[in-house]
Design an enzyme around this catalytic site. Sequence first.
Site, PDB file in Angstrom:
ATOM      1  N   HIS A   1       0.821  -1.208   0.000  1.00 39.47           N
ATOM      2  CA  HIS A   1       0.000   0.000   0.000  1.00 39.47           C
ATOM      3  C   HIS A   1       0.858   1.262   0.000  1.00 39.47           C
ATOM      4  CE1 HIS A   1      -3.782  -2.287   1.541  1.00 39.47           C
ATOM      5  NE2 HIS A   1      -3.688  -2.273   0.230  1.00 39.47           N
TER       6      HIS A   1
ATOM      7  N   GLU B   1      -5.727  -8.058   3.926  1.00 36.68           N
ATOM      8  CA  GLU B   1      -5.157  -9.121   4.763  1.00 36.68           C
ATOM      9  C   GLU B   1      -6.253  -9.880   5.513  1.00 36.68           C
ATOM     10  OE1 GLU B   1      -2.405  -9.927   8.650  1.00 36.68           O
ATOM     11  OE2 GLU B   1      -1.985  -8.065   7.553  1.00 36.68           O
TER      12      GLU B   1
END
Length: 316
Positions: free
Chosen positions: A46, A131
């Site tokens: 990210h 995740e």
Amino acid sequence: MTKSPLTLYLAAPRGFCAGVDRAIKIVEMAIEKWGAPVYVRHEIVHNKFVVDGLRAKGAVFVEELDECPDDRPVIFSAHGVPKAIPAEAERRQMVYVDATCPLVSKVHIEAERHAEHGLQIIMIGHRGHPETIGTMGQLPEGEVLLVETVADVARIAVRDPARLAFVTQTTLSVDDTRDIVAALQARFPQIVGPHKEDICYATTNRQEAVKAVAPKSDALLVVGAPNSSNSRRLVEVAAKAGCSYAQLVQRADDIDWRALDGIATIAVSAGASAPELLVNEVIDAFRARFDVTVEVVETAVEHVEFKVPRVLRQPA
């Protein structure tokens, strides 16, 4: 014009962790081995700067596997993917490389092991984070319950209070997670936890470094992306540790100089997916406006390194 003096506390460790380093290498080595384009399901890490750099080298970022052609390699991001994704890639006979961080894979294995022993899993994590989606997707729907807060613990409906285990997202706030675990153990005394907590070494180390610099700083900046869970947690940790102004910036252009008017001390850290280049850019921006003295505040030394998958170490 004389510049005002400014002490800049540089938190260490900060920036890239071993899992991020490995994931970026995987994309670069895949492009080197198979040529462009190489497809990547979800942002590899990210950070826009990192993603844009890899895109310029020939990576194509997509959100779903059905956006990838069968005849080009695809890489799964460091955050991990549900089991259905590699199964679909195999069904389509695609070449794929899994860049899931080994510490996230460890949580996947833990969840499966508990399920094999007949335990229902409770995951501490953020809804919608890749995740969390990946870990919950290791088991059939309904086998993993998600809790985000202490309040959620009181609300969840479990199959059997005596047959439970918990796992956590690796990038959470250490302190917040501790409170949620305590609530789980109070409500379900027989719940089984990991041998060693799932929050990764890099998340823990970066939070401890921020706790060391936050109380003595007028302001604190975390270099990181808005969609980076671990970067956002660093901002929260700084605020809780007593820093009255803690902000996330992607790079130097994002700094709100008016908000920093009159400061004498500032601390700088970076999320696990933020390159050191962007930290240096922020420091240079302060040097342009202040007479800066940099003090490195180191709370841990990291020597962790993860190997890339064997397929990329073999000649094409």
